[in-house]
Design an enzyme around this catalytic site. Structure first.
Site, mmCIF file in Angstrom:
data_model
loop_
_atom_site.group_PDB
_atom_site.id
_atom_site.type_symbol
_atom_site.label_atom_id
_atom_site.label_comp_id
_atom_site.label_asym_id
_atom_site.label_seq_id
_atom_site.Cartn_x
_atom_site.Cartn_y
_atom_site.Cartn_z
ATOM 1 N N GLY A 114 0.758 -1.249 0.000
ATOM 2 C CA GLY A 114 0.000 0.000 0.000
ATOM 3 C C GLY A 114 0.788 1.298 0.000
ATOM 4 O O GLY A 114 0.343 2.300 -0.534
ATOM 5 N N GLU A 131 3.793 4.148 6.061
ATOM 6 C CA GLU A 131 2.570 3.351 5.894
ATOM 7 C C GLU A 131 1.565 4.079 5.003
ATOM 8 O O GLU A 131 1.618 5.307 4.883
ATOM 9 C CB GLU A 131 1.924 3.145 7.272
ATOM 10 N N ASP A 132 0.634 3.336 4.431
ATOM 11 C CA ASP A 132 -0.415 3.973 3.626
ATOM 12 C C ASP A 132 -1.511 4.556 4.515
ATOM 13 O O ASP A 132 -1.908 5.707 4.361
ATOM 14 C CB ASP A 132 -1.001 2.999 2.586
ATOM 15 N N ASP A 186 -5.705 2.387 10.423
ATOM 16 C CA ASP A 186 -7.136 2.130 10.546
ATOM 17 C C ASP A 186 -7.417 1.648 11.973
ATOM 18 O O ASP A 186 -7.520 2.460 12.892
ATOM 19 C CB ASP A 186 -7.486 1.086 9.469
ATOM 20 N N GLY A 199 -5.279 0.196 13.843
ATOM 21 C CA GLY A 199 -4.047 0.408 14.597
ATOM 22 C C GLY A 199 -3.310 -0.889 14.892
ATOM 23 O O GLY A 199 -2.182 -0.868 15.400
ATOM 24 N N THR A 242 -1.926 -3.084 12.810
ATOM 25 C CA THR A 242 -0.699 -3.253 12.010
ATOM 26 C C THR A 242 0.438 -2.412 12.583
ATOM 27 O O THR A 242 1.563 -2.906 12.741
ATOM 28 C CB THR A 242 -0.958 -2.866 10.531
ATOM 29 N N LEU A 243 0.145 -1.158 12.917
ATOM 30 C CA LEU A 243 1.172 -0.270 13.484
ATOM 31 C C LEU A 243 1.694 -0.812 14.811
ATOM 32 O O LEU A 243 2.902 -0.799 15.068
ATOM 33 C CB LEU A 243 0.571 1.128 13.682
ATOM 34 N N LYS A 254 -7.296 7.228 10.002
ATOM 35 C CA LYS A 254 -8.736 7.170 10.277
ATOM 36 C C LYS A 254 -8.937 6.945 11.771
ATOM 37 O O LYS A 254 -9.198 5.829 12.206
ATOM 38 C CB LYS A 254 -9.360 5.967 9.541
ATOM 39 N N ARG A 287 -4.915 0.546 -7.137
ATOM 40 C CA ARG A 287 -3.691 1.143 -6.573
ATOM 41 C C ARG A 287 -3.098 2.212 -7.491
ATOM 42 O O ARG A 287 -2.357 3.083 -7.047
ATOM 43 C CB ARG A 287 -2.625 0.059 -6.338
HETATM 44 P P1 IMP Z 1 -4.996 -1.522 10.542
HETATM 45 O O1 IMP Z 1 -4.126 -2.624 11.047
HETATM 46 O O2 IMP Z 1 -6.458 -1.814 10.753
HETATM 47 O O3 IMP Z 1 -4.615 -0.165 11.027
HETATM 48 O O4 IMP Z 1 -4.935 -1.622 8.992
HETATM 49 C C1 IMP Z 1 -4.102 -1.007 8.166
HETATM 50 C C2 IMP Z 1 -4.224 -1.652 6.801
HETATM 51 O O5 IMP Z 1 -5.594 -1.905 6.416
HETATM 52 C C3 IMP Z 1 -3.684 -0.698 5.796
HETATM 53 O O6 IMP Z 1 -2.278 -0.839 5.633
HETATM 54 C C4 IMP Z 1 -4.488 -1.028 4.564
HETATM 55 O O7 IMP Z 1 -3.872 -2.063 3.822
HETATM 56 C C5 IMP Z 1 -5.822 -1.519 5.070
HETATM 57 N N1 IMP Z 1 -6.864 -0.455 5.017
HETATM 58 C C6 IMP Z 1 -7.486 0.126 6.058
HETATM 59 N N2 IMP Z 1 -8.367 1.052 5.642
HETATM 60 C C7 IMP Z 1 -8.286 1.072 4.294
HETATM 61 C C8 IMP Z 1 -8.947 1.849 3.270
HETATM 62 O O8 IMP Z 1 -9.803 2.727 3.507
HETATM 63 N N3 IMP Z 1 -8.580 1.569 2.000
HETATM 64 C C9 IMP Z 1 -7.644 0.638 1.665
HETATM 65 N N4 IMP Z 1 -7.009 -0.095 2.584
HETATM 66 C C10 IMP Z 1 -7.318 0.119 3.884
HETATM 67 MG MG MG Z 2 -4.386 -3.260 1.720
#
Ligand code: IMP
Ligand code: MG
Length: 181
Positions: free
Chosen positions: A44, A100-101, A104, A106, A108-109, A132, A166
């Site tokens: 991403g 990071e892209d 969301d 949190g 993954t971080l 977000k 993408r």
């Molecule tokens: P987290 O672990 O929920 O914070 O997820 C992060 C990952 O979820 C990102 O690196 C994205 O790959 C994916 N993701 C979360 N929200 C979106 C979105 O709105 N569009 C595309 N990918 C998303």
């Molecule tokens: Mg993704």
């Protein structure tokens, strides 16, 4: 590509260019005299990463890692996360900035923080294009944030839906995505 195929553009190319330039200046200021290593999180972050690097006026190095997420809605933490491809450098000598892209939930971080700290970098910070905060499940924040966006699924500029979109040169909302994405 017609815009209407992808819903409304929420961040234009021009806004993105401006913000990436500002982030680059800020990072350049903050990392004077440091040994900066930018780690891009694939897939991403590839587009953001490619634009952010030349916006930083420092002799930095680059590396990449890839995260695999196996979602499981029955689990409280949403599923398991693992590193499917790790960095090639020994992180001990570096001031690491992870790119990071989007942040969301949190998870993954939080996961990346733990595994990278275990490799003992000199310092560790996070930079995300999008944030977000409304969707957060664990309390964690990036150090550098491009844009804070509302709770809407977005694609483009590296971000995907089922591995597509993408290549869209701006960030757009994708309609008809279920709420539990
Ligand atoms: P987290 O672990 O929920 O914070 O997820 C992060 C990952 O979820 C990102 O690196 C994205 O790959 C994916 N993701 C979360 N929200 C979106 C979105 O709105 N569009 C595309 N990918 C998303
Ligand atoms: Mg993704």
């Amino acid at each position: 590509m017609k815009d209407r195929l992808f819903g409304k553009p929420v961040i234009t190319q021009e806004a993105m260019r401006k913000r990436v330039r500002a982030l680059g200046l800020q990072i350049t200021k903050d990392y004077q005299g440091k040994n900066l290593l930018l780690i891009g999180v694939l897939k991403g972050a590839f587009a953001f990463f490619a634009d952010l690097c030349p916006a930083i006026s420092l002799p930095l190095q680059v590396d990449f890692l890839k995260v695999a997420r196996h979602s499981d809605k029955r689990r409280k933490d949403g599923g398991s996360i693992s590193i499917s491809s790790n960095v090639s450098l020994d992180l001990k000598n570096y001031d690491v900035l992870v790119v990071e892209d989007i942040v969301d939930s949190g998870y993954t971080l939080t996961f990346l923080k733990e595994v990278i700290l275990a490799q003992h970098p000199k310092s560790l910070r996070f930079c995300t294009l999008l944030d977000k905060p409304e969707r957060r499940k664990v309390a964690i924040a990036a150090d550098y944030i491009g844009f804070v966006i509302p709770d809407k699924f977005v694609v483009g500029y590296g971000l995907d839906y089922k591995n597509k979109y993408r290549n869209l040169p701006y960030i757009a909302t994708l309609d008809n995505i279920s709420d539990d994405y």
